[in-house]
Design a protein around this motif. Sequence first.
Motif, PDB file in Angstrom:
ATOM      1  N   LEU B 149       3.619  12.538   0.670  1.00 53.98           N
ATOM      2  CA  LEU B 149       5.038  12.221   0.843  1.00 53.98           C
ATOM      3  C   LEU B 149       5.206  11.050   1.809  1.00 53.98           C
ATOM      4  N   CYS B 150       6.145  10.155   1.506  1.00 51.62           N
ATOM      5  CA  CYS B 150       6.448   9.025   2.376  1.00 51.62           C
ATOM      6  C   CYS B 150       7.949   9.009   2.637  1.00 51.62           C
ATOM      7  N   THR B 151       8.317   8.647   3.875  1.00 50.94           N
ATOM      8  CA  THR B 151       9.747   8.562   4.206  1.00 50.94           C
ATOM      9  C   THR B 151      10.045   7.207   4.832  1.00 50.94           C
ATOM     10  N   PRO B 152       9.844   6.121   4.079  1.00 44.12           N
ATOM     11  CA  PRO B 152      10.069   4.790   4.647  1.00 44.12           C
ATOM     12  C   PRO B 152      11.542   4.589   4.984  1.00 44.12           C
ATOM     13  N   PRO B 153      11.819   3.880   6.074  1.00 47.40           N
ATOM     14  CA  PRO B 153      13.206   3.497   6.347  1.00 47.40           C
ATOM     15  C   PRO B 153      13.747   2.746   5.127  1.00 47.40           C
ATOM     16  N   THR B 154      14.987   3.010   4.771  1.00 48.51           N
ATOM     17  CA  THR B 154      15.503   2.507   3.484  1.00 48.51           C
ATOM     18  C   THR B 154      15.794   1.019   3.487  1.00 48.51           C
ATOM     19  N   GLU B 155      16.014   0.430   4.685  1.00 43.22           N
ATOM     20  CA  GLU B 155      16.539  -0.935   4.689  1.00 43.22           C
ATOM     21  C   GLU B 155      15.492  -2.035   4.548  1.00 43.22           C
ATOM     22  N   ARG B 156      14.236  -1.661   4.280  1.00 41.59           N
ATOM     23  CA  ARG B 156      13.227  -2.728   4.228  1.00 41.59           C
ATOM     24  C   ARG B 156      12.465  -2.750   2.900  1.00 41.59           C
ATOM     25  N   GLU B 157      11.956  -3.946   2.596  1.00 42.70           N
ATOM     26  CA  GLU B 157      11.077  -4.144   1.435  1.00 42.70           C
ATOM     27  C   GLU B 157       9.676  -3.649   1.789  1.00 42.70           C
ATOM     28  N   PRO B 158       8.958  -3.037   0.857  1.00 38.41           N
ATOM     29  CA  PRO B 158       7.561  -2.711   1.180  1.00 38.41           C
ATOM     30  C   PRO B 158       6.734  -3.979   1.335  1.00 38.41           C
ATOM     31  N   SER B 159       6.004  -4.063   2.435  1.00 35.97           N
ATOM     32  CA  SER B 159       5.154  -5.236   2.662  1.00 35.97           C
ATOM     33  C   SER B 159       3.927  -5.162   1.765  1.00 35.97           C
ATOM     34  N   ALA B 160       3.220  -6.303   1.676  1.00 35.06           N
ATOM     35  CA  ALA B 160       2.021  -6.357   0.818  1.00 35.06           C
ATOM     36  C   ALA B 160       0.986  -5.335   1.277  1.00 35.06           C
ATOM     37  N   ILE B 161       0.822  -5.221   2.598  1.00 34.27           N
ATOM     38  CA  ILE B 161      -0.220  -4.301   3.086  1.00 34.27           C
ATOM     39  C   ILE B 161       0.186  -2.846   2.854  1.00 34.27           C
ATOM     40  N   GLU B 162       1.493  -2.566   2.903  1.00 30.54           N
ATOM     41  CA  GLU B 162       1.938  -1.203   2.578  1.00 30.54           C
ATOM     42  C   GLU B 162       1.620  -0.895   1.119  1.00 30.54           C
ATOM     43  N   GLN B 163       1.861  -1.867   0.254  1.00 30.43           N
ATOM     44  CA  GLN B 163       1.565  -1.635  -1.171  1.00 30.43           C
ATOM     45  C   GLN B 163       0.072  -1.408  -1.383  1.00 30.43           C
ATOM     46  N   GLU B 164      -0.748  -2.180  -0.648  1.00 34.16           N
ATOM     47  CA  GLU B 164      -2.193  -1.998  -0.785  1.00 34.16           C
ATOM     48  C   GLU B 164      -2.616  -0.603  -0.292  1.00 34.16           C
ATOM     49  N   TRP B 165      -2.036  -0.171   0.834  1.00 37.55           N
ATOM     50  CA  TRP B 165      -2.370   1.160   1.355  1.00 37.55           C
ATOM     51  C   TRP B 165      -1.958   2.253   0.359  1.00 37.55           C
ATOM     52  N   ARG B 166      -0.804   2.082  -0.289  1.00 34.63           N
ATOM     53  CA  ARG B 166      -0.380   3.053  -1.293  1.00 34.63           C
ATOM     54  C   ARG B 166      -1.369   3.110  -2.460  1.00 34.63           C
ATOM     55  N   SER B 167      -1.990   1.958  -2.775  1.00 33.26           N
ATOM     56  CA  SER B 167      -2.982   1.979  -3.866  1.00 33.26           C
ATOM     57  C   SER B 167      -4.238   2.745  -3.443  1.00 33.26           C
ATOM     58  N   TRP B 168      -4.572   2.722  -2.135  1.00 37.11           N
ATOM     59  CA  TRP B 168      -5.695   3.549  -1.662  1.00 37.11           C
ATOM     60  C   TRP B 168      -5.346   5.040  -1.762  1.00 37.11           C
ATOM     61  N   ILE B 169      -4.133   5.378  -1.418  1.00 38.14           N
ATOM     62  CA  ILE B 169      -3.718   6.786  -1.527  1.00 38.14           C
ATOM     63  C   ILE B 169      -3.898   7.257  -2.978  1.00 38.14           C
ATOM     64  N   ALA B 170      -3.514   6.388  -3.924  1.00 44.26           N
ATOM     65  CA  ALA B 170      -3.689   6.735  -5.336  1.00 44.26           C
ATOM     66  C   ALA B 170      -5.165   6.926  -5.669  1.00 44.26           C
ATOM     67  N   LYS B 171      -6.020   6.074  -5.057  1.00 43.06           N
ATOM     68  CA  LYS B 171      -7.471   6.219  -5.310  1.00 43.06           C
ATOM     69  C   LYS B 171      -8.028   7.523  -4.721  1.00 43.06           C
ATOM     70  N   PHE B 172      -7.357   8.075  -3.722  1.00 40.61           N
ATOM     71  CA  PHE B 172      -7.784   9.382  -3.179  1.00 40.61           C
ATOM     72  C   PHE B 172      -7.479  10.508  -4.175  1.00 40.61           C
ATOM     73  N   GLY B 173      -6.735  10.189  -5.244  1.00 36.45           N
ATOM     74  CA  GLY B 173      -6.344  11.228  -6.204  1.00 36.45           C
ATOM     75  C   GLY B 173      -5.000  11.857  -5.896  1.00 36.45           C
ATOM     76  N   ALA B 174      -4.292  11.306  -4.901  1.00 32.21           N
ATOM     77  CA  ALA B 174      -2.986  11.849  -4.526  1.00 32.21           C
ATOM     78  C   ALA B 174      -1.868  11.041  -5.175  1.00 32.21           C
ATOM     79  N   ARG B 175      -0.681  11.646  -5.259  1.00 31.33           N
ATOM     80  CA  ARG B 175       0.494  10.932  -5.766  1.00 31.33           C
ATOM     81  C   ARG B 175       1.498  10.771  -4.633  1.00 31.33           C
TER      82      ARG B 175
END
Lengths: 290, 290
Positions: B149-175
């Motif tokens: 689960l993620c609770t990012p503050p709503t007023e910001r765009e996801p940064s490139a590094i945040e997107q990359e980290w989310r892709s690692w989470i997916a590689k862990f087998g998590a959603r």
Amino acid sequence: MIQRIVIIGTGLIGASTGLALRAAKFTGTIAGFDASGTELAAALENGAIDTVLHSRAETITACESASVVILAVPVLAILDWMHLLAPVLKPGQLITDVGSTKLQITDAATRLFAGVQAATFLPGHPMAGKESGGAALAEATLFHNAMWLCTPPTEREPSAIEQEWRSWIAKFGARTLDLEAAHHDELCAWVSHLPQMLSTALAALLEDTFGNDPARRAEIDAIGGRALREMTRLGASPYSMWRDVALSNTDPVAATLLALEQRLQHIRENLKTPELREEFLLANKFRERR
Amino acid sequence: MIQRIVIIGTGLIGASTGLALRAAKFTGTIAGFDASGTELAAALENGAIDTVLHSRAETITACESASVVILAVPVLAILDWMHLLAPVLKPGQLITDVGSTKLQITDAATRLFAGVQAATFLPGHPMAGKESGGAALAEATLFHNAMWLCTPPTEREPSAIEQEWRSWIAKFGARTLDLEAAHHDELCAWVSHLPQMLSTALAALLEDTFGNDPARRAEIDAIGGRALREMTRLGASPYSMWRDVALSNTDPVAATLLALEQRLQHIRENLKTPELREEFLLANKFRERR
């Protein structure tokens, strides 16, 4: 020697007893009766019984010549069958049950199966089961490593046939433990009935809170993990069985529920105080020894 | 590209994150810090980290040049580290956490990591764990099929590094699933915190009732089966982690506890009435859809 067995109630426990007998090389006959034709057919099909009894009258007749009669129905139905069978059964026969509460059954046994003219009644309670019932889920190994609690009236010697039946229980892989009936019911309120009511309460509360809102319900389903699954598993248990437990063990169950309500209140009032630590340490201690 | 990772807190979740990164072929460095030298040594030994940071000062220095900083300590300690690291981290870096409650952390992130001069803070909460913690129990597969689960503050765009980290989470087998922070905390009170407090309450109550009497305790141990084991399993959970949940999510947890107390009282008062049937049917309905 036990040759003919009648199982009354061919649900999960009754049918599993039949399968366990066969797995332990019992070569006599096993006749079965159930109020549900579906359960009866399933028990016949999976080999838990070899003969179907089609009515109460036919069942009573079969019991007259049985070595052992096993009452594997809910508690109040067990009491009904005890009254029906007491006039019919004779010395040398054994009648036993698998009911979840034992005080009312043991009291009835003391009245109904007393004296030299009576069959032996052994009140029993195998600590085994699943949250879903039915002959289709029956297994020969259900009692493996389980405790089979017995609450025999204290004033009598175990008859030869009771001793033989106990040896079959041992062959199922279960261990018998004799307890005084009221003590049994108090212990079972703690280890079985309270966990059941708790799981039912939690699942019912969640259904009330989230069940009518598909979006919130989907979130709960997505987020809930092993903790929620385990704590609500017993919520699937059928009312039909637990109604009789609640009716026949009301005071001990109410006492454990009240104690737990007070404990939860104590935790709620101490979420921000060091008292919460004491609760966690006590709980840790309980688990360390398991 | 994420090259250097610092994991602060190398217990079960922190060390499992390191192992999951390695299992997903992460080839950069993973440095770790823990207040416990034992946890740190265990994480190094099982390959969850490759570099040990020996002090807070050394850890802060390592974070200055890290791509990603993972805060895997209890909630209040996460808030402490956020204050320590906010002045040090810069745009292009990601700092994330795995805390069980998200409102206080997300509020702090909005204050501390705001504006173009700040690193990205992604509040996170992998729904995975065990009743016992520690690096020794860490597993690369802990997050397999889990929700992160993620609770990012709503007023910001996801940064490139945040997107990359989310892709690692997916590689862990998590959603990953994004939620508003207060809503996250309310949902988790129901699916995680209430089951925990309930299991702790039940285990503590049993320990109080039976723990000091070896004979009664032995009976409970002999008779208690799967139901009791499951319902008290979470009683082994450590206070150190749950204290911070109770302190940072007090009102939602108290509300769920009160609702359950009332539900148990309702069952207790209706053990002999048809209301009990309604509770079982609601609970059955909750389980049918799982």
